[in-house]
Enzyme design. Structure first.
Site, PDB file in Angstrom:
ATOM      1  N   TYR A  41       0.839  -1.199   0.000  1.00  0.00           N
ATOM      2  CA  TYR A  41       0.000   0.000   0.000  1.00  0.00           C
ATOM      3  C   TYR A  41       0.875   1.252   0.000  1.00  0.00           C
ATOM      4  CZ  TYR A  41      -3.143   3.613   1.794  1.00  0.00           C
ATOM      5  OH  TYR A  41      -3.846   4.786   1.974  1.00  0.00           O
ATOM      6  N   GLU A  92     -11.431   6.261   5.385  1.00  0.00           N
ATOM      7  CA  GLU A  92     -10.755   7.070   6.399  1.00  0.00           C
ATOM      8  C   GLU A  92     -11.712   7.377   7.547  1.00  0.00           C
ATOM      9  OE1 GLU A  92      -7.714   7.756   6.739  1.00  0.00           O
ATOM     10  OE2 GLU A  92      -6.788   7.561   4.768  1.00  0.00           O
ATOM     11  N   TRP A  99      -5.095   1.847  10.646  1.00  0.00           N
ATOM     12  CA  TRP A  99      -5.353   1.792   9.210  1.00  0.00           C
ATOM     13  C   TRP A  99      -5.183   0.378   8.665  1.00  0.00           C
ATOM     14  CZ3 TRP A  99      -8.024   3.914   5.677  1.00  0.00           C
ATOM     15  CH2 TRP A  99      -7.777   3.640   4.335  1.00  0.00           C
TER      16      TRP A  99
END
Length: 257
Positions: free
Chosen positions: A77, A99, A107
């Site tokens: 990522y 988000e 995350w």
């Protein structure tokens, strides 16, 4: 994803009172069968599911920002998505939604559930999501593959409606990139301690989104979104992606529609 908060123990982002998610619990009932709906086909540039990377396929020795650690999914990522600009409304809506779901979590938790989110939310097609009702909320609350938070699920539905209303005037991409008339922010941080959690610009974008009816878009969430979509380059200067992303941002043309 706010890199500063993630490297320091992936601690939860601070939230204003209005942004805090109401605590929700998973229902003990079996999920309600959703209504059968005509779903729009995925957009041509919608990301396709990709197999999880293996450590053997990654150059683990490249200098990079410290927050991905040694997790292959996180490194991929970081190396391929984080800091890359986009002018695609669907991709922007997906990331803004994720988000928001990440608030209070790490995350990497969201990243590991991303394909489940895409399936559960019709590949983040706002036309489909805007039509979700009580049965769909019940279905999503019963889906263990996503984050089952009623406030965030309901906000995603209302945000889809807000997006459609905005698109009657202009694209989400133009709305967001108009805050960067002078171009993306090309930072040159040397340490994670220098990277901010929010900025005056993220506060301005947050305020504008809220005025348009969007929820779970506080300035910290928005700054994380800005980082991930290359509106700012917050790769450390020692990271191998800093120069590459800076070159991408310099070539990126701000959407005009």
């Amino acid at each position: 994803m706010t890199s500063k908060s993630r490297i320091t123990g992936e601690r939860a982002r601070s939230r204003t009172t209005g942004e805090r998610a109401r605590s929700s619990t998973t229902s003990d009932r079996a999920p309600t069968r959703p209504r059968i709906k005509k779903q729009s086909p995925p957009l041509a540039d919608s990301p396709a599911p990709s197999p999880s990377p293996s450590p053997a396929s990654l150059d683990m020795d490249k200098p990079r920002c410290p927050w991905p650690g040694k997790d292959p999914l996180y490194i991929t990522y970081h190396d391929t998505e984080w800091g890359v600009p986009s002018g695609d409304d669907r991709a922007l809506f997906e990331k803004l939604t994720l988000e928001g779901f990440q608030a209070g979590l790490s995350w990497i938790t969201i990243l590991r559930k991303r394909e489940n989110f895409r399936t559960a939310f019709a590949n983040f097609d706002p036309h489909v999501i805007a039509d979700y009702g009580d049965e769909d909320v019940a279905r999503l609350m019963g889906d263990p593959g996503i984050v089952r938070n009623r406030a965030k699920i309901e906000a995603t539905i209302s945000n889809a409606k807000a997006l459609l209303a905005l698109q009657e005037e202009q694209s989400l991409a133009r709305f967001l990139w108009d805050f960067f008339e002078d171009g993306p922010e090309l930072n040159a941080w040397e340490t994670m301690a220098q990277v901010p959690a929010q900025t005056p610009r993220s506060k301005a974008v947050s305020k504008a989104l809220k005025a348009r009816g969007f929820r779970f878009v506080g300035p910290t969430t928005v700054y994380a979104f800005m980082q991930s979509h290359g509106m700012v380059n917050d790769h450390l200067v020692s990271c191998h992606r800093h120069a590459a992303c800076e070159a991408l941002l310099k070539r990126f043309k701000r959407p005009l529609l």
